[in-house]
Design an enzyme around this catalytic site. Structure first.
Site, PDB file in Angstrom:
ATOM      1  N   GLY A  12     -44.611 -47.269  12.889  1.00 40.94           N
ATOM      2  CA  GLY A  12     -43.485 -48.065  11.966  1.00 40.94           C
ATOM      3  C   GLY A  12     -42.850 -47.374  10.951  1.00 40.94           C
ATOM      4  N   GLY A  15     -39.761 -48.386   9.161  1.00 39.42           N
ATOM      5  CA  GLY A  15     -39.512 -49.641   8.608  1.00 39.42           C
ATOM      6  C   GLY A  15     -39.665 -49.566   7.002  1.00 39.42           C
ATOM      7  N   THR A  17     -42.053 -50.443   4.517  1.00 39.51           N
ATOM      8  CA  THR A  17     -43.295 -49.924   4.192  1.00 39.51           C
ATOM      9  C   THR A  17     -43.517 -48.733   4.715  1.00 39.51           C
ATOM     10  OG1 THR A  17     -44.197 -51.984   4.076  1.00 39.51           O
ATOM     11  CG2 THR A  17     -45.741 -50.530   4.238  1.00 39.51           C
ATOM     12  N   GLY A  18     -43.271 -48.225   6.012  1.00 39.22           N
ATOM     13  CA  GLY A  18     -43.308 -46.980   6.543  1.00 39.22           C
ATOM     14  C   GLY A  18     -42.809 -45.974   6.006  1.00 39.22           C
ATOM     15  N   LYS A  44     -31.191 -42.456  16.818  1.00 38.31           N
ATOM     16  CA  LYS A  44     -31.004 -43.457  15.701  1.00 38.31           C
ATOM     17  C   LYS A  44     -30.922 -42.533  14.285  1.00 38.31           C
ATOM     18  CE  LYS A  44     -32.050 -47.821  17.333  1.00 38.31           C
ATOM     19  NZ  LYS A  44     -32.796 -49.052  17.016  1.00 38.31           N
ATOM     20  N   LYS A 126     -54.570 -60.112  11.419  1.00 51.66           N
ATOM     21  CA  LYS A 126     -55.023 -58.952  10.764  1.00 51.66           C
ATOM     22  C   LYS A 126     -56.312 -59.041  10.396  1.00 51.66           C
ATOM     23  CE  LYS A 126     -50.454 -58.371   8.234  1.00 51.66           C
ATOM     24  NZ  LYS A 126     -49.993 -58.182   6.808  1.00 51.66           N
TER      25      LYS A 126
END
Length: 328
Positions: A12, A15, A17-18, A44, A126
């Site tokens: 990720g 994204g 946070t990533g 991309k 989670k």
């Protein structure tokens, strides 16, 4: 030598946070950084930017077969997951593969506010993943970050954001007096670079936070720093706990009718966060410590912690503060 640096693979990594994590690890200069990118995302622009910054691109999916997952993890010392909410429950196989190939530490996808089981559906998933990691016996660190400052300030009147987004930013839950842990999204990676190599955090949970403030504080800061004053104060929308519970019930009902439509359940997730933060007061330092989290500010007192007031000066200086997730 560069080869002596631990290799960190991020799931990720394109994204919000990533990207913050990637940026923080690269700025530290202490890691070899790799990102697992889906085959459909290889061409991309976000992937091109990662390559240009020195990130190694590994091509694959979280749902690849077990042998492929092991291949993706070759040479990896630390695995960090910042995947989309829709696939959080699908992390088990790559974590199992990580254990088999000798990954030293796994950071599952948390990156949110602390809380107990039974309040938020997403948090329960989670927590199930955390239990799985403990049973698996792989080294792990849980990292939560409170709520993003980018999502805590009211949009100014000049914002061109949609009416729905402006209404969300102008909403105050209950009396607006519940305290909440806050972190600038763009700073998360700075803390992560320290946490993932710290022996004190191995097999522990850590809460990253920079300020603790109420919505009442945030909206007053917004009225003052934006220059909108009373005109912005008049836009406030007060939301009761009953309103939130009704939104949750409506979202659940809509999702039950069409389980292929993820939008209603995302609305449920969002409303459950508001319940947790503003009515159950789970997103506080006191509660995080009660749940067993280590305090990142106590662990790393040399890292500057930004106040919401200071961040507001940045936020309201943006040409379009409504684009609150602009990356630095």
């Amino acid at each position: 030598m560069a080869t002596d640096k631990p290799t960190v693979l991020i799931l990720g990594g394109t994204g919000y946070t990533g990207q913050s994590i990637v940026d923080g690890l690269l700025k530290s200069g202490n890691f070899r950084v790799a990102v697992l990118v889906r085959p459909t995302s290889v061409t991309k622009l976000a992937t091109d930017k990662l390559k240009a910054s020195g990130v190694e691109i590994r091509v694959g999916n979280l749902t690849d077969d077990y042998e492929k997952l092991k291949q993706h993890l070759q040479g990896v010392d630390v695995l960090i997951s910042a995947v989309d909410a829709r696939v959080i429950g699908q992390q088990r196989e790559i974590f199992r593969a990580a254990k088999e190939v000798g990954v030293q530490r796994v950071i599952p996808c948390d990156w949110a506010t602390p809380g107990a089981r039974g309040v938020r559906m997403l948090t329960d998933v989670k927590l199930d993943i955390r239990e799985y990691l403990k049973e698996l016996g792989v080294g792990y660190t849980i990292i939560d970050v409170g709520w993003w400052m980018q999502l805590f300030l009211p949009f100014p009147l000049r914002s061109n954001a949609t009416p729905q987004l402006k209404g969300m930013s102008w909403s105050i839950y209950g009396t607006g007096e519940s305290r909440n842990l806050l972190t600038n999204l763009h700073h998360i990676g700075t803390w992560v670079a320290r946490i993932i190599v710290d022996p004190r955090t191995l097999n522990n949970s850590v809460i990253i936070w920079e300020d603790e403030a109420t919505q009442k504080d945030a909206h007053e800061i917004g009225a003052r720093v934006s220059g909108d004053g009373d005109a912005l104060r008049q836009k406030r929308i007060y939301v009761s706990e009953q309103d939130v519970q009704q939104r949750i019930a409506e979202g659940r009902a809509a999702f039950a009718k069409d389980r292929n439509d993820f939008l209603p359940i995302m609305k449920v997730f969002g409303s459950q966060y508001m319940l947790s933060m503003h009515f159950l007061q789970e997103n506080t330092l006191e509660n995080a410590k009660r749940l067993g989290y280590l305090d990142a500010r106590e662990l790393y007192p040399d890292i500057p912690a930004q106040s919401l007031e200071d961040y507001a000066k940045e936020f309201y200086s943006l040409p379009e503060p409504g684009v609150y997730l602009n990356r630095h």
